[in-house]
Design an enzyme around this catalytic site. Structure first.
Site, mmCIF file in Angstrom:
data_model
loop_
_atom_site.group_PDB
_atom_site.id
_atom_site.type_symbol
_atom_site.label_atom_id
_atom_site.label_comp_id
_atom_site.label_asym_id
_atom_site.label_seq_id
_atom_site.Cartn_x
_atom_site.Cartn_y
_atom_site.Cartn_z
ATOM 1 N N GLU A 19 40.381 56.185 43.091
ATOM 2 C CA GLU A 19 41.840 55.499 43.087
ATOM 3 C C GLU A 19 42.565 56.018 42.089
ATOM 4 O OE1 GLU A 19 42.102 50.928 43.146
ATOM 5 O OE2 GLU A 19 42.798 51.520 41.085
ATOM 6 N N GLY A 126 48.152 40.579 44.875
ATOM 7 C CA GLY A 126 48.954 40.936 43.738
ATOM 8 C C GLY A 126 48.660 39.828 42.641
ATOM 9 N N GLN A 211 35.971 44.646 43.027
ATOM 10 C CA GLN A 211 36.363 44.712 41.803
ATOM 11 C C GLN A 211 35.202 45.589 40.977
ATOM 12 O OE1 GLN A 211 38.250 45.207 39.455
ATOM 13 N NE2 GLN A 211 39.362 43.192 39.492
#
Ligand code: FAD
Length: 316
Positions: A19, A126, A211
């Protein structure tokens, strides 16, 4: 190609992916390429590019008052994705968030992606804006990631917002969503969080990226809970090594995760300059165990730190 097809094609071999963050405004694509060029040696099938909504900044005016302005410090997600696909011939996955978008803007963003040949997205809610204590959707925007997944899935079935469009061209997005081995910080408990995760899968998402976590037992517990809840899509662990001592406090504060006691004890005994080596060793051990446990892919949050990521991936 769809991300899940890479997992099927790999026939049980663990892939690696990365990422990247768009550079701060004023930066260039060279910043991204200098991170990715060395990592291409590991043949990642795809690269994720994060999305950053606008933040408030306060600029002092000649009058002495402060003016509040909203700016996007890291724009460029879609352009970076197109550029990555062009340069390396691999897939790029833009992160798409609910925050800051109404449904019409989301639809238009998806049309842009579709026309560019980008057909993978990671659908996210978000976070709350700076200085807001909870996530506030736009007027006519999505409140939860599941609603975004539904919109993308509708478009995959040729259903657009305008009901006058009778035969809309169907898009073909593969949709990933986020999962939290240590639970999302707002969820009342782990089980409820998994229940909402299942809704995202039922709405059309086909894989989960987690995560970061530093204790594999949390990942395995999460994976087992997903299976027990009827979630059977690929679950990709997200990884980031500890690289600085202060991260023992800043990472839990920012990402709402815990460091395992053994790592904390070692880190506190270790001189600052040697923390990177400790973090690399710890992450390599995590990766080896995750590979043995048959994860489809190891996904690294590079955060621009190519050297550390490289040192880990070359050892696994
Ligand atoms: P959701 O799935 O909507 O969940 C948010 C909270 O609401 C959870 O507590 C959940 O349990 C709860 N919930 C979900 N559905 C419901 C419902 N129907 N009713 C009631 N409660 C519900 N942020 C960015 O801004 N840009 C990025 O690029 C980005 N990339 C990320 C990549 C990964 C892999 C991960 C794990 C996170 C990323 N984030 C990013 C952060 C993410 O946006 C935040 O963690 C955010 O707070 C939650 O997003 P989500 O998609 O998990 O939300």
């Amino acid at each position: 190609m769809k991300i899940t097809e890479y997992f099927k094609k790999s026939q049980g071999q663990t892939l690696v992916s990365f990422e990247v963050l768009p550079p701060l405004k004023g930066g260039s694509m060279a910043d991204i390429f200098s991170t990715l060029d060395p990592l291409m040696e590991f043949k990642p099938p795809f690269i994720d590019v994060t999305y950053h909504r606008e933040e408030y900044v306060y600029n002092k005016q000649p009058s002495g008052y402060y003016e509040k302005t909203a700016i996007r410090k890291r724009p460029g997600t879609v352009g970076i994705c197109a550029s990555i696909m062009h340069r390396y011939g691999i897939d790029a996955i833009p992160h798409l968030i609910c925050g800051g978008f109404n449904v019409e803007e989301t639809e238009n963003a998806l049309i842009d992606l579709n026309f560019l040949g980008i057909n993978n997205v990671l659908a996210l809610r978000g976070d709350a804006r700076q200085f807001e204590d909870k996530f506030i959707p736009e007027n006519n925007g999505h409140k939860y990631a599941v609603d975004l997944v539904k919109q993308v899935n509708d478009m995959n079935h040729g259903i657009y917002l305008d009901s006058n469009i009778e035969k809309g061209s169907p898009t073909d997005f593969s949709i990933g969503v986020a999962g939290y081995p240590e639970k999302h910080f707002e969820a009342p408990n782990f089980e409820t969080d998994i229940k909402y995760l299942k809704q995202k899968i039922d709405a059309g998402a086909s894989y989960i990226v987690t995560q970061m976590f530093f204790d594999n037992t949390n990942f395995f517990r999460f994976r087992d809970a997903c299976h027990a809840a009827g979630i059977h899509v690929p679950i990709v662990p997200g990884l980031k090594p500890l690289t600085r001592k202060y991260q023992l406090n800043s990472i839990p504060r920012k990402f709402f995760i815990n460091f395992p006691e053994a790592l904390v004890t070692e880190a506190l005994k270790t001189e600052d300059k040697n923390i990177i080596s400790l973090g690399i060793e710890w992450c390599i051990a995590q990766c080896i165990e995750l590979k043995q446990a048959g994860v489809p892919c190891l996904h690294f949050y590079t955060m621009g730190d190519v050297d550390t990521t490289y040192k880990i991936v070359e050892k696994i």
